[in-house]
Design an enzyme around this catalytic site. Structure first.
Site, short mmCIF file in Angstrom:
data_model
loop_
_atom_site.label_atom_id
_atom_site.label_comp_id
_atom_site.label_asym_id
_atom_site.label_seq_id
_atom_site.Cartn_x
_atom_site.Cartn_y
_atom_site.Cartn_z
N TYR A 150 -2.46 11.27 -3.67
CA TYR A 150 -2.35 10.26 -4.72
C TYR A 150 -3.64 10.17 -5.50
CZ TYR A 150 -5.15 6.20 -3.11
OH TYR A 150 -6.17 5.35 -2.78
N PHE B 140 -4.85 -0.42 3.18
CA PHE B 140 -4.10 0.76 3.67
C PHE B 140 -5.00 2.00 3.77
CE2 PHE B 140 -1.93 4.66 2.34
CZ PHE B 140 -0.85 4.74 3.20
N ASP B 141 -5.82 2.22 2.77
CA ASP B 141 -6.66 3.43 2.73
C ASP B 141 -7.64 3.49 3.91
OD1 ASP B 141 -5.62 3.08 -0.03
OD2 ASP B 141 -6.85 4.86 -0.43
N THR B 142 -8.31 2.33 4.15
CA THR B 142 -9.25 2.28 5.27
C THR B 142 -8.50 2.48 6.59
OG1 THR B 142 -10.62 0.68 4.07
CG2 THR B 142 -10.96 0.83 6.43
#
Ligand code: GDP
Ligand code: MG
Length: 241
Positions: A90, A182-184
């Site tokens: 993404y 979410f990314d972490t």
């Protein structure tokens, strides 16, 4: 080999056409594998969805998904779990990361033996142009991540990542956050479970027009970090062979 490039969007009618046009042109020229762009909209209240639909008709390999549930993480999880692509990636709709970083990000997974690849604005020789406040917050946050979780990746929140299909199928069901954190959570959980993470320094130009509410996001991040710490202390499932 098929690559999915997801563009999560929330009220992006102003820049979406320009971004998709640039991205489509770049991928057509520089990516030798089969690829698709998935515009993942949720909750937009402007003309984003309508515009995304026109772009889908204008360009080959552009798909559109829609959901009513807010949050960038949840949108990525839904698209990635349903996609048939071998590599799922993404990029933020403002294309803050330079497009030249796409081929090396994909190659790290396709031929480099890595499971996840992430852009980094903090690892040398990254070139980042950001306001003082965001730069300070980002450095502080990433220090806190390392101190609390004992992880080694350099930049948790860069809006530019890729994951193999196999790692996505195994890891995504374990990821609870559906928003910015979410990314972490994805990177930290992956590292704790011994997935191989490729940290790619990128050239990043901040777009001042941001959806991030800095204070609320900071509170959510700290809550998230404490939740992960407890979780890791209790032990994670073993990585499937
Ligand atoms: N699908 C989806 N995308 C979102 C949501 N909120 C933000 N985004 C997208 O996430 C990306 C990053 O947002 P941006 O405002 O550029 O964040 P910043 O660069 O960290 O200030 C952009 O592509 C946004 O359109 C959401 O609730 N759902
Ligand atoms: Mg941005």
């Amino acid at each position: 080999m098929r690559v999915c490039i997801t563009i999560p969007v929330f009220n992006e009618e102003v820049r979406l056409r320009d971004s998709i046009t640039r991205l489509h042109g770049f991928l057509s020229q520089h990516l030798s594998t089969t690829w698709e762009i998935v515009i993942a909209d949720n909750g937009s209240t402007d003309g984003t969805l309508h515009l995304a639909d026109s772009l889908r008709h204008e360009y080959a390999n552009v798909l559109v998904t829609h959901s009513d549930e807010k949050g960038r993480g949840g949108a990525l999880k839904r698209v990635w779990l349903r996609s048939g692509a071998d590599i799922l990636s993404y990029m933020d709709a403002d294309l803050s990361t330079e497009l030249e970083a796409i081929p090396p990000l994909i190659e790290a997974l396709a031929v480099g033996g890595y499971d996840i690849a992430t852009g980094s604005r903090l690892l040398k020789p990254a070139l980042t142009s950001r306001g003082f406040k965001r730069e300070f917050a980002s450095r502080g946050y990433n220090r806190l991540v390392k101190a609390l979780l004992r992880t080694s990746f350099s930049d948790a929140q860069c809006g530019f990542k890729a994951i193999t299909r196999q790692a996505a199928q195994q890891l995504l069901p374990l990821i609870e956050d559906t928003g910015w954190f979410f990314d972490t959570e994805l990177l930290a959980t992956a590292e704790k479970m011994d997935y191989r993470i490729f940290d790619l320094p990128v050239r990043w130009i901040e777009n001042r027009d941001s959806h991030v509410k800095v204070l609320q996001t900071a509170i959510d991040d700290i809550r998230g970090l404490l939740r992960l710490r407890r979780r890791y202390q209790n032990g994670l499932p073993h990585r499937p062979k």
